[in-house]
Design a protein around this motif. Structure first.
Motif, PDB file in Angstrom:
ATOM      1  N   GLN A 118      -8.509  11.814 -11.098  1.00 20.19           N
ATOM      2  CA  GLN A 118      -8.290  10.766 -10.097  1.00 20.19           C
ATOM      3  C   GLN A 118      -9.137   9.534 -10.422  1.00 20.19           C
TER       4      GLN A 118
ATOM      5  N   LYS B  48      -7.881   5.571 -11.324  1.00 16.63           N
ATOM      6  CA  LYS B  48      -8.388   4.371 -10.648  1.00 16.63           C
ATOM      7  C   LYS B  48      -8.974   3.387 -11.648  1.00 16.63           C
TER       8      LYS B  48
ATOM      9  N   ASN C 297      -0.905   3.441  -9.675  1.00 15.79           N
ATOM     10  CA  ASN C 297      -1.310   3.765  -8.296  1.00 15.79           C
ATOM     11  C   ASN C 297      -0.404   4.833  -7.693  1.00 15.79           C
ATOM     12  N   LYS C 298       0.887   4.748  -8.003  1.00 17.84           N
ATOM     13  CA  LYS C 298       1.831   5.754  -7.519  1.00 17.84           C
ATOM     14  C   LYS C 298       1.482   7.121  -8.090  1.00 17.84           C
TER      15      LYS C 298
ATOM     16  N   ASP D  22      -1.504   8.559  -6.285  1.00 17.53           N
ATOM     17  CA  ASP D  22      -1.139   9.182  -5.003  1.00 17.53           C
ATOM     18  C   ASP D  22      -0.537  10.572  -5.223  1.00 17.53           C
ATOM     19  N   GLU D  23       0.273  10.694  -6.275  1.00 16.73           N
ATOM     20  CA  GLU D  23       0.864  12.003  -6.590  1.00 16.73           C
ATOM     21  C   GLU D  23      -0.227  12.984  -6.999  1.00 16.73           C
ATOM     22  N   GLN D  24      -1.238  12.486  -7.713  1.00 17.69           N
ATOM     23  CA  GLN D  24      -2.357  13.337  -8.108  1.00 17.69           C
ATOM     24  C   GLN D  24      -3.048  13.950  -6.896  1.00 17.69           C
ATOM     25  N   VAL D  25      -3.285  13.133  -5.888  1.00 15.20           N
ATOM     26  CA  VAL D  25      -3.963  13.613  -4.676  1.00 15.20           C
ATOM     27  C   VAL D  25      -3.170  14.756  -4.049  1.00 15.20           C
ATOM     28  N   LYS D  26      -1.852  14.608  -3.983  1.00 17.50           N
ATOM     29  CA  LYS D  26      -1.001  15.654  -3.406  1.00 17.50           C
ATOM     30  C   LYS D  26      -1.046  16.924  -4.250  1.00 17.50           C
TER      31      LYS D  26
END
Length: 285
Positions: free
Chosen positions: A5, A9, A78-79, A82-86
Motif C-alpha cells: 500500500q 501511494k 489510486n484505483k 483502493d483495491e489493495q485495501v479491500k
C-alpha cells in the motif's frame, strides 16, 4: 501487505510530480511560442519566426498530452490502491485461523517450558533425597511427584506438537496466500510502470518528430527564398520603367505681322496639348 500500500501511494506521488513538471514545461513552451510570434516582421529573417512558433506550439502540446496521460495513470494507481485495501482486509479475515493457531502455539510454548522446568525440579529433588538417604516414605512420595510431573510434561509435549503441526499447516497456507498477493501486487505495479514508460516513450517520439520537422523546415527555407519573399512583400512591381528620351524645347512666340506661327506644339508623352494649353503656357512664361 502494508508495504504494498505504501509503494502504491509513493508511486502515485512520484507520477504526480512528473506530471507537474510536464505541465510547467508545456506552459514554458507556450510562452516561448508567444515570444516567437512577437518577433520582428521586418527584414529577411522575419519568416523564420513562424518556424520557431509552430515548433514551440507543437512541443507544448506534446508535453501537455503527456501530463494528461500521467494524470490518467495516477487515477489508475489510486484505483489499484483502493483495491489493495479491500484485498488486504479480506485476506486478514481469511487469516483468522492462522492468527488463532499462532496464539495457541505461543500459549503451548509457555506451558511446555513451565512443565519442563517443573519436571526437572522434581527429578532434582528426588536425586537430592536419594543422596541424603531420606526415609523410604519420603522417597516414594518424591518419586510419585516426579512421575506425575513427567506425565504432565509428556502431555504438554504431545499437545505442543499437535498445535505445532496445525501451526505449520496454517502458516504454509498463509505464506502461500501472501506470496500470491505479493506476486499479483508486483505484476500490477509493473504494469502501471509500463504504462508510465510507454507514455514517456510516445512523447519522446513525438518530440523527435517535431524537432525533425523543425530541422527540415529550416533547411527548406533557403536564403534565396527568404530574399525573394522579402522582395515580393516590399517590391513596387516587376516591370521596369520605360526609358525617357531627350525632347528639344520649342519656344512659342507671336509671329511678326500678326501671322500665326505653325510651329509644332511641345508634347509630353501621355498628354494632349490644345491651343488653350499653349496659350496658357505662353502667359506663364
Amino acid at each position: 501487505m502494508k508495504h504494498g500500500q505504501l509503494a502504491s501511494k509513493e508511486l502515485a506521488e512520484f507520477v504526480r510530480e512528473r506530471a507537474a513538471i510536464e505541465e510547467t514545461y508545456s506552459k514554458s513552451m507556450n510562452k516561448l511560442a508567444k515570444i516567437a510570434s512577437n518577433g520582428s516582421t521586418l527584414g529577411t529573417f522575419a519568416p523564420m519566426w513562424d518556424v520557431f512558433r509552430v515548433s514551440s506550439d507543437k512541443l507544448a502540446l506534446c508535453h501537455l498530452e503527456l501530463m494528461r496521460k500521467l494524470n490518467d495513470l495516477i487515477r489508475d494507481i489510486n484505483k489499484y490502491g483502493d483495491e489493495q485495501v479491500k484485498i488486504h482486509r479480506k485476506t486478514k479475515e481469511e487469516m483468522v485461523g492462522t492468527v488463532e493457531v499462532v496464539q495457541a502455539l505461543q500459549v503451548q510454548t509457555g506451558h511446555l517450558q513451565k512443565s519442563k522446568e517443573g519436571y526437572h525440579a522434581k527429578c532434582l529433588e528426588l536425586d537430592r533425597l536419594r543422596k541424603d538417604g531420606a526415609p523410604q516414605k519420603e522417597l516414594e512420595k518424591a518419586e510419585l511427584k516426579s512421575k506425575k510431573a513427567a506425565e504432565s510434561f509428556a502431555l504438554c509435549i504431545e499437545k505442543y506438537n499437535r498445535v505445532g503441526g496445525e501451526f505449520e499447516q496454517k502458516m504454509s497456507e498463509s505464506a502461500q496466500r501472501f506470496q500470491e498477493i505479493e506476486e499479483a501486487h508486483l505484476r500490477q505495479i509493473k504494469q502501471l510502470i509500463k504504462g508510465y514508460s510507454h507514455s514517456i516513450e510516445d512523447t519522446h517520439v513525438q518530440v523527435g518528430q517535431v524537432h525533425e520537422e523543425f530541422k527540415q523546415n529550416v533547411e527548406n527555407i533557403g536564403i534565396d527564398n527568404l530574399i525573394q519573399k522579402f522582395a515580393e512583400q516590399k517590391g513596387t512591381g516587376k516591370d521596369r520603367p520605360a526609358l525617357v528620351g531627350f525632347e528639344e524645347y520649342i519656344t512659342v512666340l507671336a509671329p511678326e505681322g500678326g501671322k500665326k506661327s505653325r510651329a509644332k506644339a511641345f508634347r509630353i508623352p501621355g498628354l494632349v496639348w490644345t491651343q488653350a494649353n499653349i496659350f496658357l503656357l505662353h502667359l506663364l512664361t
